[in-house]
Design an enzyme around this catalytic site. Structure first.
Site, PDB file in Angstrom:
ATOM      1  N   CYS A 258       0.792  -1.239   0.000  1.00 48.96           N
ATOM      2  CA  CYS A 258       0.000   0.000   0.000  1.00 48.96           C
ATOM      3  C   CYS A 258       0.819   1.281   0.000  1.00 48.96           C
ATOM      4  CB  CYS A 258      -0.945  -0.010   1.188  1.00 48.96           C
ATOM      5  SG  CYS A 258      -1.922  -1.515   1.257  1.00 48.96           S
TER       6      CYS A 258
HETATM    7  C1  UGA Z   1      -1.506   0.325   5.498  1.00 49.09           C
HETATM    8  C2  UGA Z   1      -2.331   1.278   6.359  1.00 49.09           C
HETATM    9  O1  UGA Z   1      -1.803   1.294   7.697  1.00 49.09           O
HETATM   10  C3  UGA Z   1      -3.802   0.863   6.373  1.00 49.09           C
HETATM   11  O2  UGA Z   1      -4.566   1.801   7.109  1.00 49.09           O
HETATM   12  C4  UGA Z   1      -4.311   0.803   4.928  1.00 49.09           C
HETATM   13  O3  UGA Z   1      -5.654   0.360   4.870  1.00 49.09           O
HETATM   14  C5  UGA Z   1      -3.441  -0.147   4.137  1.00 49.09           C
HETATM   15  O4  UGA Z   1      -2.071   0.285   4.188  1.00 49.09           O
HETATM   16  C6  UGA Z   1      -3.942  -0.146   2.718  1.00 49.09           C
HETATM   17  O5  UGA Z   1      -3.869   0.879   2.045  1.00 49.09           O
HETATM   18  O6  UGA Z   1      -4.533  -1.157   2.283  1.00 49.09           O
HETATM   19  P1  UGA Z   1      -0.429  -2.106   5.852  1.00 49.09           P
HETATM   20  O7  UGA Z   1       0.257  -1.874   4.539  1.00 49.09           O
HETATM   21  O8  UGA Z   1      -1.110  -3.394   6.088  1.00 49.09           O
HETATM   22  O9  UGA Z   1      -1.528  -0.966   6.104  1.00 49.09           O
HETATM   23  O10 UGA Z   1       0.680  -1.990   6.981  1.00 49.09           O
HETATM   24  P2  UGA Z   1       1.142  -0.931   8.076  1.00 49.09           P
HETATM   25  O11 UGA Z   1       0.901  -1.483   9.415  1.00 49.09           O
HETATM   26  O12 UGA Z   1       0.606   0.396   7.813  1.00 49.09           O
HETATM   27  O13 UGA Z   1       2.732  -0.932   7.833  1.00 49.09           O
HETATM   28  C7  UGA Z   1       3.295  -0.518   6.605  1.00 49.09           C
HETATM   29  C8  UGA Z   1       4.805  -0.530   6.692  1.00 49.09           C
HETATM   30  O14 UGA Z   1       5.275   0.520   7.510  1.00 49.09           O
HETATM   31  C9  UGA Z   1       5.435  -1.800   7.257  1.00 49.09           C
HETATM   32  O15 UGA Z   1       6.553  -2.171   6.496  1.00 49.09           O
HETATM   33  C10 UGA Z   1       5.856  -1.408   8.660  1.00 49.09           C
HETATM   34  O16 UGA Z   1       6.929  -2.164   9.152  1.00 49.09           O
HETATM   35  C11 UGA Z   1       6.237   0.047   8.458  1.00 49.09           C
HETATM   36  N1  UGA Z   1       6.150   0.858   9.676  1.00 49.09           N
HETATM   37  C12 UGA Z   1       4.960   1.043  10.286  1.00 49.09           C
HETATM   38  C13 UGA Z   1       7.302   1.437  10.189  1.00 49.09           C
HETATM   39  O17 UGA Z   1       8.414   1.295   9.638  1.00 49.09           O
HETATM   40  N2  UGA Z   1       7.200   2.206  11.323  1.00 49.09           N
HETATM   41  C14 UGA Z   1       6.023   2.401  11.949  1.00 49.09           C
HETATM   42  O18 UGA Z   1       6.014   3.128  12.967  1.00 49.09           O
HETATM   43  C15 UGA Z   1       4.879   1.812  11.433  1.00 49.09           C
END
Ligand code: UGA
Length: 414
Positions: A258
């Site tokens: 995403c």
């Molecule tokens: C993300 C959004 O959080 C959702 O709200 C959205 O619905 C979704 O995309 C989408 O568009 O379908 P997702 O991709 O499942 O969800 O995962 P996240 O939990 O957001 O994490 C994304 C990435 O960011 C991961 O690689 C995670 O490790 C990284 N991340 C997250 C960080 O490096 N630091 C953080 O503090 C949080």
């Protein structure tokens, strides 16, 4: 209500199972026969916490099929197909358009077509031409709406049942009323808007979350040089309600299907309409550089990597998923292969998917990883907190507390 879902990927499956468990009759359509067979025998094609149990529970209310004609009686049809990135970062709409074509052939009595796929503002309304092909008129013979999803992989069922908000962009009043009825028992703020606004809320939301991550990584890179732990900074600023602590976990950047795709799509659209989105471009640049810092710090301790055994803990783009799309492990493994490193890798769920991309590396248990010359931690799986790192060189990309006991410990930005 009778609900149809087109596209049974993460979003379609969770949405379908979610609505089925609330008592609706749901039929999901997908072109992949294997997937359909699996789902109909209660097996999930993806790993997602609690999904298999939920799928078994909703047996009577949820059915999967490859036949779009089975949606003839659906009062609401959700389009949940993928919108992959093209070379230039813009989104490929072929699946969304094909879904609209298919729907146009089964339109009978009034129903609402709801786009849930993430699409650039203007896309949903551009489908009207396709949907009206068989002499049906939008707003009269069928309704149109856009209802973005905010599900996070790994906690998507919980996110479905307890959303922070629900956004409904509608073309006609009747669509709005039908969707308001569908979501009436959800206890959260509901925003009703026009379709373009709903589409943009989704992009702004993912772009902002990506901004938070690249921001804290930038601060983290400065902190690293100053000998400051960026996690203490995240805590210190996170208590400010205007900032908030979430999504300020510094590390090797964001992956997944995403954030990278959506931010690049917004950049592409922005350029197309004559605005250079400098901030968004920088967010992506920081994110692309961040994983390579791993190699820089590894070389500080092992200058010549050729022929050395390096262990990798974590291949999924984040914990609690088997998804490796845009995982930060990918650029790191590519770089290590260039350096002719012998790579040993472990992940609790994602080995199968990663093996399809990199069959040439060795996959093994966490215990075997602990025998490597150095260990790179790339995903913050809980079980990595239980390993004994005391004899190892560890380059930690995700802030694993236990790893700080390592013989030599190096945090990526702390
Ligand atoms: C993300 C959004 O959080 C959702 O709200 C959205 O619905 C979704 O995309 C989408 O568009 O379908 P997702 O991709 O499942 O969800 O995962 P996240 O939990 O957001 O994490 C994304 C990435 O960011 C991961 O690689 C995670 O490790 C990284 N991340 C997250 C960080 O490096 N630091 C953080 O503090 C949080």
């Amino acid at each position: 209500m009778n609900i149809g879902i087109i596209g049974l990927g993460y979003v379609g499956l969770i949405t379908g199972v979610g609505f089925a468990s609330l008592g609706n009759k749901v039929i999901g359509v997908d072109i992949d026969n294997n997937k359909i067979n699996k789902i109909n025998t209660g097996e999930t094609p993806i790993y997602e916490q609690g999904l298999e149990e939920k799928l078994k529970e909703v047996n009577d209310n949820f059915r999967a099929t490859t036949n779009i004609n089975d949606l003839k009686d659906s009062e609401i049809i959700f389009v949940c197909v993928g919108t992959p990135s093209k070379e230039d970062g813009s989104i490929d709409l072929k699946y969304v358009r094909r879904a609209a074509e298919d729907i146009s052939k089964i339109l009978g009595s009034y129903r609402v077509i709801v786009i849930k796929s993430t699409v650039i503002p203007g896309t949903t309304e551009s489908l009207i031409k396709i949907l009206e092909k068989n002499d049906k008129k939008v707003g009269e013979d069928f309704g149109l709406a856009m209802n973005p999803e905010f599900l996070k992989e790994g906690s998507s069922l919980k996110d479905f049942f307890e959303p922070d908000r629900i956004v409904i962009g509608s073309y006609d009043e009747k669509s709005k009323e039908i969707l308001a009825e569908l979501y009436k028992d959800f206890n959260c703020p509901k925003l009703f808007a026009n379709i373009k606004t709903a589409e943009m809320i989704k992009y702004a939301s993912n772009s902002f979350l990506g901004t938070k991550i690249s921001f804290i990584n930038e601060i983290g890179n400065i902190c690293k040089k100053l000998g400051i732990d960026v996690y203490a900074i995240a805590e210190g600023i996170g208590y400010d309600k205007r900032i908030g602590r979430e999504f300020l976990n510094a590390g090797i950047g964001f992956g997944g299907s995403c954030f990278p795709k959506d931010i690049k799509a917004l950049i592409a659209k922005s350029n197309e309409i004559g605005h250079e989105p400098k901030l968004l471009q920088e967010i992506i640049k920081i994110n692309e550089k961040q994983p390579l810092k791993k190699i820089e710090f590894l070389k500080k301790h092992i200058p010549n990597l050729k022929g050395k055994e390096i262990g990798i803990l974590g291949l999924a783009f984040k914990p609690e998923t088997d998804d490796v799309r845009e995982s930060r492990a990918i650029p790191i493994v590519k770089e290590l292969l260039k350096e002719e490193v012998i790579i040993k890798a472990y992940d609790p769920k994602a080995i199968g998917n990663f093996k399809k991309l990199f069959p040439q590396i060795k996959y093994c248990s966490p215990e075997e990883i602990l025998n490597s010359e150095a260990i790179l931690i790339l995903t913050n799986w809980k079980e990595f907190e239980n390993l004994d790192y005391r004899k190892n060189i560890v380059i930690d990309g995700r802030g694993i507390l236990k790893a700080k006991e390592a013989k030599i410990y190096e945090g990526i930005c702390w």
